[in-house]
Design an enzyme around this catalytic site. Structure first.
Site, PDB file in Angstrom:
ATOM      1  CB  SER A  17      70.834  67.492  34.432  1.00 46.09           C
ATOM      2  OG  SER A  17      71.517  66.326  34.867  1.00 46.09           O
ATOM      3  N   GLY A  54      66.821  65.769  34.582  1.00 40.53           N
ATOM      4  CA  GLY A  54      65.984  64.702  35.109  1.00 40.53           C
ATOM      5  C   GLY A  54      65.527  63.692  34.077  1.00 40.53           C
TER       6      GLY A  54
END
Length: 189
Positions: A17, A54
């Site tokens: 991310s 993630g």
């Protein structure tokens, strides 16, 4: 210009991310700002954002063949934060990162490792082992290392989002600028 017709060598930002630009508006990830920085400095590379929110180091391995198939000239590898935040075994994360960096090097891509660290509540022993992963792999594969991707934005007002994990657009712009000196030795004008 469509990617298929763009003759510039690829610089792939491969990570989680932090690379994807989680929480920032489109066009405000560090790879977006890196493209602008390199263009302004006369480096003719096409920066591709291959960050997936993630992702763990294991997810990076699962996506590795697709990255190699892109035939990148340079890859910035930024993984590990999600492993650490989940308290995954250091040996597993280190082994996965070793596979990622080793495979990219074997494909003749130049590699820059962008390290990350963890909040203090993970305990000094775990954090010390976690942090040691990045310099170990940089030394093993003789690749440059940016020790902490967020070093000039973490804890700085306005540079981090409310989650205190992801950079704001302003923070991403600084991250891109901080990456340039680590990258330029790998680039050709």
């Amino acid at each position: 210009m469509p990617a298929a017709q763009d003759p510039r060598p690829l610089l792939v930002c491969f990570g989680d991310s932090l690379t994807a630009g989680y929480g920032a508006d489109p066009g405000q990830s560090y790879p977006d700002y890196l493209q602008a920085d390199l263009d302004a400095r006369g480096y003719k590379y096409r920066v591709v954002n291959e960050g997936v929110s993630g992702n763990t180091t294991k997810d990076g391995i699962d996506r590795l063949a697709g990255i190699v198939a892109m035939k990148p000239a340079v890859v910035i590898v930024e993984f590990g934060g999600n492993d650490g935040l989940r308290g995954l075994p250091i040996e597993d994360s280190r082994s996965h990162l070793d596979t990622i960096v080793g495979t990219l090097k074997a494909s003749e891509a130049k590699v820059l490792i962008a390290g990350i660290t963890l909040p203090p509540n993970y305990g000094p022993a775990y954090i010390k082992q976690f942090d040691a992963t990045y310099p170990l792999l940089a030394k093993k594969y003789d690749v440059p290392l940016m020790p902490f991707l967020l070093k000039d934005v973490y804890g700085v007002p306005g540079m981090m989002q409310a989650d205190d994990t992801h950079a704001t657009a302003a923070g991403n712009k600084i991250v891109a600028g901080e990456l340039v000196p680590f990258l330029t030795p790998l680039l050709k004008k």
